[in-house]
Each structure stands twice: as structure tokens, then as C-alpha cells.
Scaffold this active site. Structure first.
Site, PDB file in Angstrom:
ATOM      1  N   GLU A  41       0.834  -1.205   0.000  1.00 51.14           N
ATOM      2  CA  GLU A  41       0.000   0.000   0.000  1.00 51.14           C
ATOM      3  C   GLU A  41       0.872   1.259   0.000  1.00 51.14           C
ATOM      4  OE1 GLU A  41      -3.550   1.814   2.908  1.00 51.14           O
ATOM      5  OE2 GLU A  41      -2.265   0.177   3.574  1.00 51.14           O
ATOM      6  N   LYS A 107      -9.228   2.382  -2.460  1.00 56.31           N
ATOM      7  CA  LYS A 107      -9.503   1.731  -1.178  1.00 56.31           C
ATOM      8  C   LYS A 107     -10.897   2.110  -0.685  1.00 56.31           C
ATOM      9  CE  LYS A 107      -7.214   1.176   3.355  1.00 56.31           C
ATOM     10  NZ  LYS A 107      -6.016   1.602   4.129  1.00 56.31           N
ATOM     11  N   CYS A 143      -5.447  -3.235   2.142  1.00 60.01           N
ATOM     12  CA  CYS A 143      -5.291  -3.227   3.603  1.00 60.01           C
ATOM     13  C   CYS A 143      -6.610  -3.383   4.369  1.00 60.01           C
ATOM     14  CB  CYS A 143      -4.534  -1.974   4.043  1.00 60.01           C
ATOM     15  SG  CYS A 143      -3.673  -2.183   5.632  1.00 60.01           S
TER      16      CYS A 143
END
Length: 530
Positions: A41, A107, A143
Site C-alpha cells: 500500500e 480503497k 489493507c
């Protein structure tokens, strides 16, 4: 198909340097026969850039880096980076191959607790991303997305046959097990194998431990990267699943903390360009452990230990310090502070006349030591490491502008009981800490016959109360109900509260628990809540 998980150590803001590292990793991956390279990330910028993310020219530099990566041929690259579209910013991953941009994922779930503050910077994404390579459809998530059901489920619904997870997941105790368990849950829910790539390295108070891995459809870890080290982990996909690959051994619970502390020191000093470190040795266990960590992180040639005895310093404290520096081979000096202390006291005598001796005189000794270390730091450019532990920071058992003076607090998130465990683990590798340092009752040696337990509960009690109140957010009543003495609980909580102003002025240090006194501890100094 072969995947390569690029577990590497970026430097926040060094976009050009991070890009070069990714290009080198891509070439290594191609040489190893990989078809797809997945970075962690925000790999292009490091995690977290914090308010650099509010600067428009930061995104221009990221865009230029993506253009450079776009010129790479022969491998599909999934790279993590921030992106600004209009007035919105996203935590993104872009898929690049042979000059083409195959898609960009944003994300979906933005963590805003513990050390995370992503809602300050980013807008959540709303759509899954699935791309195809060699007939296999690969879904991308980032994540926090893997810690909830929806993003993985949406990727599965979009046709994904395997999931690629880009992560900047910081270390705390037992974190690796938590990651494995969470990814297994997603496997069970989706039936998809999952490849999880994580950052490695220290960034201010955060330590990223790597430990990237892949889990097959059955929920088994079939490939495992080591902790706290760069690694290009190769994972093969065949017959609709990941197949068994490299399995690095994972450290035990105490070793994992020691590794994290070494990584935190190494990268804080190295990435900030300090030529080395200084620290004050006391003959006690905290400074001994700090010295051992510093040498393991940087090498003996970059460490300078200074013993600053007073008339209250026991001979064995000096002897044990000399013994330890001889074992480690570091530069060592002794500077007696008592003549300086007497000069201060003479100057202050008119103001102190008629007043009883108290902690003022003790703190003055500590502050003289702080001044000496900072003077040596100024001359040499070396950073001062402070040696206080979390138990002391909780209770205020530390001197502002004294033993708290310095640039990096190695044991800031390490409870006293864990300090002893770390010393024992390190000595089991090679005995660098004299045994007497570990077995002696801890003392600040600022007055005759002083020991820590004169004014604090036993450390096993103190640390248990601290863990429940600080790390688990339990109330005083709940802790007392567990069987701890009400007087001890109230004392620890009271000391915690009245010393908030000290902690606010303490240097940063590596976070190794779920709640350290740093980004994830935000209590008001002026506060009457009981």
C-alpha cells in the site's frame, strides 16, 4: 502463473528512490519467472505521508513516477500510490502492463482509529477492480478492505478467482496471527485464495514488519515471507489455487518485539541521516537493553555510551556498565556530575534556603545528565536515545528535560516486565548484558538506598493495571473487579492522568502494542474527567 510479492522498505516522500526500488524488484521478479508484481500500500510514497497528501505537487511527483513505471515491459505491475482526481484524494492501486493502464482501484474502507487517520486525507472508493492475466481473474483490495466482508465479496462477485491485498500494516504484538486469522475468514467467505503483501521498515513511531504471505482456498498458509527484512516472495497459482512455496520461520512473541525495536532504531537513524547515537548508561536494565538494541541496529561503531555517576551511583553500576561496553565494543566515556551538581546547588542556595530536600534535588541530577548528552549530541551530530520504558511514562517516573531529553525513545512502548523478557531473550543469543544488571532491584540512584518500588507498585502489578487501562480501555472499577487492589489501581490511574503534560513532550519511539503513547493516544492535558 507466478506472482511476486514485493515486501520492501520505502522512504516516505522519496518518490524517485521508491520508484527505483520498484523497478529493481520488477526486474528481479522477471528474472525469477514472475508474471505479476504486487507492491505494498502507498509503495510509491511510503506510509503514511500524512499532510504531504494535502500538497498538489506531491501528486504531480506521483504521476511522473507512474509514467516511469508505465515504460516497464514484460510484467504486470500492481502498484500502491495516492491519487487526486478533481477535489478528491484516494488511496489507490494501479495495474500497469506493457505501457497500458489496465485499471485503478480505490480503497473502500478507510481506517480512522489507533494510528490511522485516513479519513483526514482520502475519499472511500466505491467499485471493485478485477483484471485478467493468463486467463486468471485477479481482484485487488487494499489493507483495511480485507478486514471486512464487503470489498472481498464485491471482488468475488465481479469474477475474481484470487485476491491481491496491498498493505501497510504496522506491527504490534500478536499482529501476524491476527492477519492470518482475518485472511482465513475472507477465504472461508469467498472461497478465494489470497496473497497479502506488506511493507517493511520503520517510519517515525511505526514499525512495519513485513511477514507477507499467501493463503490457499483451504485457509492454509502456503507461502510466508520473513519479518523485518526485504523479501521478494514468489507464489505460484495453478489449478485454481496457490501452491506451496517458501515458508520462512516466524519469530516468537518476545523475539518479534526485539526485531521491531531494532528495525525502528535502524530506520529512524538511517532514514534521517544521523551519523550514530548517544545514550546514557546507568548500570540499570533499561539503558542496558537500549544499548544492546542500538548496537544490533546500527553496529558498535555508531554507538557512544556515556556513564555519568554521582555520589549515589553504586560502584557495581559503574563496573557493570564498563563490563557491558567492553562486551559490545562501543565508544565509552565517564563524566562525573557531582561537581556540576554542587555548583548548581550553590547558585540555588538563596532560593532554596529553609526548604526541605525533595525530588527537586533528584531531578537536578537527571537534568545535568541530559544537558551533557545534548552537548555531546550537538558536537557530534549523533542522536540521543532516551532509555525510559512505558511503565515509567505511564506513571511520570521520568524527569522532563532530564532522562526524557533526547530524540528517540527506544523503550517508550515497552513495559518494565517486558524489558526483562527482552534482556533474557537477547542474552540467550549471546550474553551481552551482565547478569547482575538484570537481577538487581531497579533504582534511579538519585538518593541513598533508593529503589523503584519505594514509590510504585510492583512492576508486575503496575504493568497489568497499565495494560488494562491504557491498551484495553478498561475503567478503574473493571480493573478492581479483576482482583487488583483498589489503592494500586487508583494510584496508577492518577499518576497517568497528572503526567499527560510530560508525555506530550516526550520523543517519539517505536510502537509495539495496540496502544502506545503516540499517534493512538490523544488525551487532553487539561482534563477533569474522573
Amino acid at each position: 502463473m507466478r506472482l511476486a510479492l514485493a515486501q520492501f522498505n520505502p522512504v516516505v516522500g522519496d518518490i524517485a528512490g521508491n520508484t527505483r526500488k520498484i523497478l529493481d524488484l520488477a526486474r528481479d521478479a522477471m528474472a525469477a519467472g514472475a508474471d505479476v508484481l504486487i507492491t505494498p500500500e502507498l509503495a510509491l510514497t511510503g506510509y503514511s505521508p500524512e499532510d504531504l497528501l494535502l500538497r498538489d505537487h506531491f501528486y504531480r511527483a506521483v504521476s511522473n513516477a507512474l509514467d516511469e513505471l508505465l515504460e516497464l515491459d514484460g510484467i504486470t505491475l500492481v502498484v500502491g500510490h495516492p491519487v487526486k482526481l478533481g477535489n478528491e484524494r484516494f488511496n489507490a492501486a494501479t495495474v500497469l502492463r506493457d505501457g497500458n493502464r489496465l485499471g485503478q482501484y480505490h480503497k473502500m474502507l478507510l481506517p480512522n482509529d489507533e494510528v490511522f487517520d485516513e479519513c483526514r486525507y482520502f475519499t472511500p472508493g466505491a467499485s471493485p477492480l478485477v483484471f485478467e492475466h493468463k486467463g486468471v481473474k485477479l481482484g485487488v483490495v487494499i489493507c483495511e478492505d480485507i478486514w471486512s466482508v464487503e470489498p472481498a465479496a464485491e471482488a468475488q462477485e465481479a469474477g475474481a478467482e484470487a485476491l491481491l491485498v496491498l498493505n501497510a500494516s504496522p506491527f504490534h504484538r500478536n499482529k501476524i496471527e491476527a492477519r492470518h486469522d482475518t485472511v482465513r475468514y475472507r477465504c472461508q467467505e469467498t472461497g478465494l485464495p489470497i496473497a497479502y503483501v506488506n511493507l517493511v521498515g520503520g517510519q517515525d513511531e511505526l514499525v512495519f514488519d513485513g511477514a507477507s504471505f499467501a493463503i490457499n482456498r483451504a485457509g492454509e498458509v502456503v507461502a510466508q515471507a520473513p519479518t523485518c527484512a526485504d523479501e521478494l516472495l514468489l507464489v505460484d497459482f495453478a489449478g485454481g489455487d496457490f501452491v506451496a512455496g517458501k515458508q520462512a520461520a516466524l519469530p516468537g512473541p518476545v523475539e518479534s518485539v526485539y526485531q521491531a525495536l531494532v528495525t525502528g532504531v535502524r530506520d529512524y537513524i538511517g532514514k534521517n541521516g544521523f551519523p550514530g547515537v548517544l545514550l546514557g548508561l546507568s548500570g540499570g536494565v533499561d539503558s542496558a537493553l537500549t544499548l544492546a538494541i542500538a548496537v544490533d541496529a546500527l553496529g558498535a561503531d555508531k554507538v557512544h555510551a556515556v556513564m555519568m555517576p554521582s555520589r549515589y551511583t553504586a560502584d557495581i553500576s559503574v563496573d557493570d556498565s564498563r563490563d557491558m561496553v567492553a562486551r559490545l565494543g562501543v565508544k565509552y566515556d565517564e563524566i562525573a556530575i557531582w561537581p556540576m551538581y554542587e555548583s548548581f546547588m550553590a547558585a540555588l542556595a538563596p532560593n532554596f534556603a529553609g526548604l526541605a530536600v525533595d525530588t527537586t534535588e533528584e531531578n537536578l541530577q537527571s537534568r545535568i545528565r541530559g544537558v551533557l548528552l545534548m552537548a555531546l549530541s550537538n558536537k557530534s551530530g549523533k542522536l540521543v536515545l532516551t532509555t525510559g520504558n512505558k511503565s515509567e511514562m505511564t506513571t511520570g517516573y521520568a524527569t522532563l528535560y532530564g532522562d526524557m531529553a533526547g530524540g528517540f525513545a527506544v523503550l517508550k512502548d515497552v513495559a518494565k516486565t517486558l524489558v526483562y523478557q527482552l534482556c533474557e531473550w537477547r542474552n540467550a543469543q549471546s550474553e551481552v548484558i551482565p547478569l547482575r544488571i538484570i537481577t538487581r532491584p531497579p533504582s534511579a540512584e538519585l538518593r541513598p538506598d533508593q529503589v523503584d518500588q519505594d514509590s510504585l507498585p510492583p512492576y508486575d502489578v503496575l504493568d497489568a493495571i497499565m495494560a488494562r487501562y491504557v491498551e484495553d480501555n478498561r475503567s478503574t472499577e473493571e480493573i478492581v473487579a479483576e482482583g487488583y487492589a483498589e489503592a494500586d489501581v487508583k494510584k496508577v490511574v492518577r499518576l497517568l492522568k497528572i503526567n499527560e503534560y510530560k508525555r506530550r513532550q516526550a520523543p517519539v519511539g517505536p510502537r509495539i502494542t495496540q496502544r502506545g503513547f503516540g499517534k493512538d493516544w490523544r488525551y487532553p492535558i487539561t482534563n477533569r474527567f474522573s
